[in-house]
Design a protein around this motif. Structure first.
Motif, PDB file in Angstrom:
ATOM      1  N   THR A 163       0.769  -1.178  -0.061  1.00 51.04           N
ATOM      2  CA  THR A 163       0.043   0.094   0.024  1.00 51.04           C
ATOM      3  C   THR A 163       0.973   1.164  -0.172  1.00 51.04           C
ATOM      4  N   VAL A 164       1.818   1.470   0.860  1.00 52.04           N
ATOM      5  CA  VAL A 164       2.604   2.604   1.003  1.00 52.04           C
ATOM      6  C   VAL A 164       3.348   2.812  -0.172  1.00 52.04           C
ATOM      7  N   MET A 165       3.642   2.045  -1.015  1.00 50.35           N
ATOM      8  CA  MET A 165       4.475   2.097  -2.282  1.00 50.35           C
ATOM      9  C   MET A 165       3.774   2.278  -3.440  1.00 50.35           C
ATOM     10  N   GLY A 166       2.330   2.189  -3.284  1.00 47.95           N
ATOM     11  CA  GLY A 166       1.430   2.218  -4.512  1.00 47.95           C
ATOM     12  C   GLY A 166       1.532   1.118  -5.280  1.00 47.95           C
ATOM     13  N   ILE A 167       1.910  -0.210  -4.934  1.00 50.54           N
ATOM     14  CA  ILE A 167       2.131  -1.359  -5.813  1.00 50.54           C
ATOM     15  C   ILE A 167       0.816  -2.080  -5.578  1.00 50.54           C
ATOM     16  N   CYS A 168       0.067  -2.431  -6.786  1.00 45.92           N
ATOM     17  CA  CYS A 168      -1.027  -3.121  -6.717  1.00 45.92           C
ATOM     18  C   CYS A 168      -1.394  -4.036  -7.783  1.00 45.92           C
ATOM     19  N   ASP A 169      -0.441  -4.504  -8.692  1.00 49.99           N
ATOM     20  CA  ASP A 169      -0.149  -5.038  -9.871  1.00 49.99           C
ATOM     21  C   ASP A 169      -0.152  -6.694  -9.442  1.00 49.99           C
ATOM     22  N   GLU A 170       0.193  -7.542 -10.290  1.00 46.74           N
ATOM     23  CA  GLU A 170       0.125  -8.960 -10.282  1.00 46.74           C
ATOM     24  C   GLU A 170       1.741  -9.330  -9.979  1.00 46.74           C
ATOM     25  N   PHE A 171       2.750  -8.460 -10.025  1.00 44.60           N
ATOM     26  CA  PHE A 171       3.964  -8.743  -9.762  1.00 44.60           C
ATOM     27  C   PHE A 171       4.577  -8.496  -8.482  1.00 44.60           C
ATOM     28  N   GLY A 172       3.930  -7.476  -7.762  1.00 40.66           N
ATOM     29  CA  GLY A 172       4.290  -7.267  -6.206  1.00 40.66           C
ATOM     30  C   GLY A 172       5.709  -6.816  -6.280  1.00 40.66           C
ATOM     31  N   TYR A 173       6.603  -6.813  -5.137  1.00 41.46           N
ATOM     32  CA  TYR A 173       7.793  -6.291  -4.720  1.00 41.46           C
ATOM     33  C   TYR A 173       8.457  -7.213  -3.970  1.00 41.46           C
ATOM     34  N   THR A 174       9.704  -7.337  -4.196  1.00 43.46           N
ATOM     35  CA  THR A 174      10.845  -7.955  -3.576  1.00 43.46           C
ATOM     36  C   THR A 174      12.082  -7.296  -3.351  1.00 43.46           C
ATOM     37  N   ARG A 175      12.637  -7.412  -2.265  1.00 36.44           N
ATOM     38  CA  ARG A 175      14.068  -6.691  -2.314  1.00 36.44           C
ATOM     39  C   ARG A 175      15.181  -7.522  -2.389  1.00 36.44           C
ATOM     40  N   VAL A 176      16.108  -6.727  -3.287  1.00 35.25           N
ATOM     41  CA  VAL A 176      17.328  -7.652  -3.593  1.00 35.25           C
ATOM     42  C   VAL A 176      18.471  -6.607  -3.534  1.00 35.25           C
ATOM     43  N   THR A 177      18.402  -5.466  -2.966  1.00 33.81           N
ATOM     44  CA  THR A 177      19.416  -4.520  -3.036  1.00 33.81           C
ATOM     45  C   THR A 177      20.545  -4.506  -2.125  1.00 33.81           C
ATOM     46  N   SER A 178      20.419  -5.280  -1.002  1.00 36.62           N
ATOM     47  CA  SER A 178      21.323  -5.471   0.305  1.00 36.62           C
ATOM     48  C   SER A 178      21.428  -6.887   0.628  1.00 36.62           C
ATOM     49  N   PRO A 179      22.004  -7.592  -0.097  1.00 38.23           N
ATOM     50  CA  PRO A 179      22.079  -9.007   0.077  1.00 38.23           C
ATOM     51  C   PRO A 179      23.050  -9.294   1.230  1.00 38.23           C
ATOM     52  N   ILE A 180      24.081  -8.309   1.506  1.00 38.58           N
ATOM     53  CA  ILE A 180      25.139  -8.428   2.610  1.00 38.58           C
ATOM     54  C   ILE A 180      24.226  -8.370   3.849  1.00 38.58           C
ATOM     55  N   ARG A 181      23.393  -7.576   4.044  1.00 41.92           N
ATOM     56  CA  ARG A 181      23.016  -7.178   5.338  1.00 41.92           C
ATOM     57  C   ARG A 181      21.391  -7.798   5.550  1.00 41.92           C
ATOM     58  N   ARG A 182      20.839  -8.318   4.619  1.00 38.01           N
ATOM     59  CA  ARG A 182      19.416  -8.699   4.701  1.00 38.01           C
ATOM     60  C   ARG A 182      19.410 -10.016   3.969  1.00 38.01           C
ATOM     61  N   MET A 183      18.535 -11.170   5.053  1.00 40.35           N
ATOM     62  CA  MET A 183      18.560 -12.745   4.387  1.00 40.35           C
ATOM     63  C   MET A 183      17.769 -12.484   3.124  1.00 40.35           C
ATOM     64  N   ASP A 184      16.403 -11.700   3.378  1.00 42.60           N
ATOM     65  CA  ASP A 184      15.565 -12.003   2.320  1.00 42.60           C
ATOM     66  C   ASP A 184      16.207 -11.467   0.674  1.00 42.60           C
ATOM     67  N   ASP A 185      16.955 -10.541   0.842  1.00 38.90           N
ATOM     68  CA  ASP A 185      17.769 -10.058  -0.355  1.00 38.90           C
ATOM     69  C   ASP A 185      18.805 -11.118  -0.971  1.00 38.90           C
ATOM     70  N   MET A 186      19.301 -11.622   0.197  1.00 39.77           N
ATOM     71  CA  MET A 186      20.198 -12.713  -0.234  1.00 39.77           C
ATOM     72  C   MET A 186      19.579 -14.216  -0.907  1.00 39.77           C
ATOM     73  N   VAL A 187      18.486 -14.436  -0.540  1.00 37.59           N
ATOM     74  CA  VAL A 187      17.508 -15.655  -0.843  1.00 37.59           C
ATOM     75  C   VAL A 187      17.230 -15.141  -2.175  1.00 37.59           C
ATOM     76  N   GLY A 188      16.753 -14.002  -2.593  1.00 36.34           N
ATOM     77  CA  GLY A 188      16.315 -13.498  -3.933  1.00 36.34           C
ATOM     78  C   GLY A 188      17.356 -13.589  -4.991  1.00 36.34           C
ATOM     79  N   HIS A 189      18.574 -13.224  -4.513  1.00 37.90           N
ATOM     80  CA  HIS A 189      19.859 -13.359  -5.432  1.00 37.90           C
ATOM     81  C   HIS A 189      20.259 -14.946  -5.710  1.00 37.90           C
ATOM     82  N   TRP A 190      20.149 -15.647  -4.621  1.00 34.33           N
ATOM     83  CA  TRP A 190      20.296 -17.138  -5.209  1.00 34.33           C
ATOM     84  C   TRP A 190      19.352 -17.729  -6.024  1.00 34.33           C
ATOM     85  N   GLN A 191      18.121 -17.267  -5.822  1.00 35.18           N
ATOM     86  CA  GLN A 191      17.022 -17.759  -6.502  1.00 35.18           C
ATOM     87  C   GLN A 191      17.053 -17.579  -7.930  1.00 35.18           C
TER      88      GLN A 191
END
Length: 390
Positions: free
Chosen positions: A155-183
């Motif tokens: 909601t805050v980012m105004g994202i409401c389509d079928e693609f959504g949002y994931t985080r990948v810009t900080s794999p060194i400090r965030r686990m979910d970013d690292m998972v995204g990189h690996w996938q």
């Protein structure tokens, strides 16, 4: 980057004394959100959107036992989502407080949907930004940000389509970013690598479903620890600076170190400090929120420190509480860094910013009776007295 000479001189004197406390390197930022900071933040969001779209448009072609394709399975990722508020179940603005929206009637402001729509209209007119005054009105309406295994609105980012949002810009400090990189890398290898690399991803969607709450809890705790650490060192810096200022031993920056003609210079304690007339420092703070249920006003001290403090006493009537974002000048009442407690009081009226409503002239609530104020005439027991800066 070379440190200013006056800082190097202080460091040298500190190293020569066995009673000196560790130096804290900190600076007062003139801009909390500079154009460069905003640009980097927006590009990070774009990168997350690109990664989420890649995950939905690429995937693994599943086949049944007979070799017939059964459909494209998207790349399993952890999506950051924030569901829209359930407005019919929420309350609007309190009728006992001043309205933050000047063009809205009291009856309208008591309906959560009207308040939310007014905030969204403001955001559209200001490139997505809300003023602190408006944000405080809708803060309690916002749903928490969570992780899921499927794309959903943010909601805050105004994202409401079928693609959504994931985080990948900080794999060194965030686990979910690292998972995204690996996938994503596993998918790229499957599409462009050798045959031995054409294997499914490291985790499937079931794994993502299990990972989501685990990573959420770990990140929640990590964010709390990071905020607690920043609050501790910021409060420690304030306490030590105020301790020296009350004795006239705090050395101000040399002439020319800050631009005294800048509109932001008045937000620094140096603008009001005179070593020949010792006394408490004058700090600049803004109201963070005006919750009438609290016996104090929640404040955020200068953006360069981002220390949270409690202003006491506060106006007794809810209608006299200042709006979030109101700038004030305060003085330190007490600080206990190891409990993240910082108490402040209003500075004399002549130091208050021009245009600030004089809410302090109304009846104020008494200070908390159970809160014992530590003395500002001595440092806490776990701190040694600083070396005089001569």
């Amino acid at each position: 980057m070379d440190r200013p000479k006056f800082l190097l001189d202080q460091l040298k004197r500190s190293e020569q004394s066995s009673k000196a406390y560790p130096r804290i390197w900190n600076s007062f930022s003139e801009e909390f959100q500079s154009p460069a900071h905003i640009m980097v933040s927006e590009l990070m969001i774009v990168a997350g959107r690109v990664a989420a779209r890649f995950g939905q448009e690429h995937g693994y072609q599943e086949r049944d036992s007979s070799g017939v394709a059964s459909g494209l399975q998207p790349v399993p990722l952890l999506y950051r989502v924030q569901h829209p508020p359930d407005l019919p179940m929420l309350n609007g603005c309190s009728p006992d407080m001043k309205l933050a929206f000047e063009d809205m009637a009291i009856e309208q402001a008591q309906v959560a949907e009207n308040v939310w729509n007014a905030a969204m209209s403001e955001a559209k007119l200001n490139r997505g930004f809300l003023s602190a005054r408006t944000r405080d009105e809708v803060r309690s309406m916002m749903s928490p940000s969570l992780f899921t295994d499927r794309p959903a609105p943010h909601t805050v980012m105004g994202i409401c389509d079928e693609f959504g949002y994931t985080r990948v810009t900080s794999p060194i400090r965030r686990m979910d970013d690292m998972v995204g990189h690996w996938q994503i890398k596993a998918q790229l290898l499957a599409e462009h690598g050798d045959a031995r690399d054409k294997a499914p991803w490291h985790w499937n969607r079931t794994d993502m479903f299990r990972l989501a709450p685990i990573i959420f809890r770990r990140q929640f705790l990590a964010n709390r620890l990071m905020a607690s650490s920043s609050q501790f060192w910021g409060a420690t810096m304030m306490l030590r600076m105020d301790f020296e200022a009350r004795r006239g031993r705090l050395q101000p920056p040399p002439a020319g170190f800050y631009d005294i003609n800048s509109v932001h210079y008045c937000d620094l304690p140096w603008a009001y400090y005179n070593p020949s007339n010792p006394g408490p420092l004058i700090w600049t703070a803004v109201v963070d929120n005006r919750d009438p249920k609290r016996p104090f006003l929640s404040m955020l001290l200068h953006s360069g420190l981002n220390v949270r403090a409690a202003l006491m006493p506060r106006p007794l009537g809810p209608a006299n509480l200042p709006f979030a974002g109101t700038k004030l000048r305060v003085q330190l009442l007490a600080a206990v860094p190891h409990t993240n407690t910082v108490l402040v009081k209003l500075a004399p009226e002549e130091y208050q910013p021009t245009g600030t409503s004089p809410f302090w002239k109304f009846e104020t609530a008494a200070a908390l009776p159970y809160m014992k104020m530590p003395s500002m005439n001595r440092l806490p027991e776990n701190m040694t007295e600083p070396t005089p800066l001569t």
